[in-house]
Write an enzyme that holds these catalytic residues in place. Structure first.
Site, PDB file in Angstrom:
ATOM      1  CB  ILE A 134       5.068   2.806   0.482  1.00  0.00           C
ATOM      2  CG1 ILE A 134       4.650   2.732  -0.992  1.00  0.00           C
ATOM      3  CG2 ILE A 134       4.132   3.701   1.258  1.00  0.00           C
ATOM      4  CD1 ILE A 134       3.215   2.253  -1.191  1.00  0.00           C
ATOM      5  CG  ASP A 135       9.462  -0.218   2.887  1.00  0.00           C
ATOM      6  OD1 ASP A 135      10.153   0.812   2.800  1.00  0.00           O
ATOM      7  OD2 ASP A 135       9.168  -0.759   3.973  1.00  0.00           O
TER       8      ASP A 135
END
EC number: 5.4.99.-
Length: 297
Positions: A134-135
């Protein structure tokens, strides 16, 4: 890795162009990689100020970090679940998932190496145990593989679109309908190479969403990933006109103090690689996200 040249590359300095299209880097890092021969033009080492030509073949290699550089660090990661094969771990907002040039410490992987005795090795020494990402500024749950058998199984589930991945996002605007599906291919933005965009020649990308709550000028939504493209939810919600609040790449200006996008990977579910039991894990919204919602309410 061969670098795909866009029309605006012709005549530009090599270092200036590459810093625009290579993620998580700086001009100094690009210049050093050119000098070290990690970035070549037509198989030759050139200077950073080399002017790009239309028929140039530019190749870039990642700088391999040596084992001693990736050190276990006690980052007090919240391990939601763990057994001999898998773990589910909470990644806080602001933390990079794995080491890369420019940030060799303080990453999710550094924390995993400290807290888990074993991690899968399929993704190489820079990404042990990492099945999906995930970012940096997205918080939430990640599946972690503790051995290669589990890693292959979880990766296959991702490919088969059988992993439950649900996110909560606050977006600008009031979405009038209660649910919807965004089916639009995503690839590199040809005009801004550090961004992703909906493009005709992109990879298939599908996001489903359900409205949770509406406010004045904002909507709280649950987003369900069917595919997992880079920045998928951020790009898709912006594409339909409802960008995520606080998103520095795809969002709008906001008066809320968000330190990045209000996007939280709140639910992950999968079939256990060994027991074949269907497991589902959930996590609460981070305090910062909750405070914004309370202010809106």
């Amino acid at each position: 890795m061969k670098v795909n040249l866009t029309e605006d590359a012709i005549g530009k300095r090599l270092d200036q162009y590459l810093v625009q299209i290579i993620e998580d880097t700086s001009r100094t890092d690009v210049q050093n990689r050119i000098k070290e021969g990690l970035i070549t033009v037509n198989g030759n080492i050139v200077k950073p100020n080399y002017k790009i030509r239309a028929d140039d073949i530019i190749e870039s290699e990642e700088r391999e970090l040596i084992d001693s550089e990736i050190k276990p660090e006690n980052l007090n990661l919240d391990i939601i679940y763990e057994d001999d094969d898998v773990a589910v771990v909470y990644k806080p907002k602001g933390m990079v998932v794995h080491p890369a040039a420019g940030h060799n410490s303080g990453t999710f992987v550094n924390g995993l190496m400290y807290q888990l005795e074993t991690l899968s090795g399929i993704n190489g020494e820079l990404r042990p145990g990492i099945v999906h990402r995930i970012d940096k500024d997205t918080s939430g749950l990640l599946m972690v593989a503790k051995n290669d058998v589990a890693h292959r199984d979880l990766s296959e589930q991702l490919q088969n679109k059988t992993v439950d991945r649900k996110y909560v996002a606050l977006v600008h605007g009031i979405i009038p309908h209660n649910k919807g599906t965004i089916d639009a291919p995503i690839g590199r933005n040809p005009k801004e190479r550090q961004e992703m965009a909906v493009v005709d020649n992109g990879k298939d990308a599908i996001t489903h969403f359900n409205v949770i709550e509406r406010f004045d000028d904002y909507t709280l939504v649950e987003c369900i990933l069917e595919t997992g493209r880079t920045h998928q939810i951020r790009v898709h919600m912006n594409y339909i006109g409802y960008p995520i609040v606080g998103d520095p790449k795809y969002g709008q200006k906001t008066t809320f103090k968000t330190n990045g996008q209000l996007l939280h990977a709140g639910t992950v579910g999968f079939i256990h690689p060994t027991t074949k039991e269907h497991l589902v894990f959930k996590s609460d919204l981070p305090v910062e996200f909750t405070e914004v919602l309370n202010e809106l309410r």
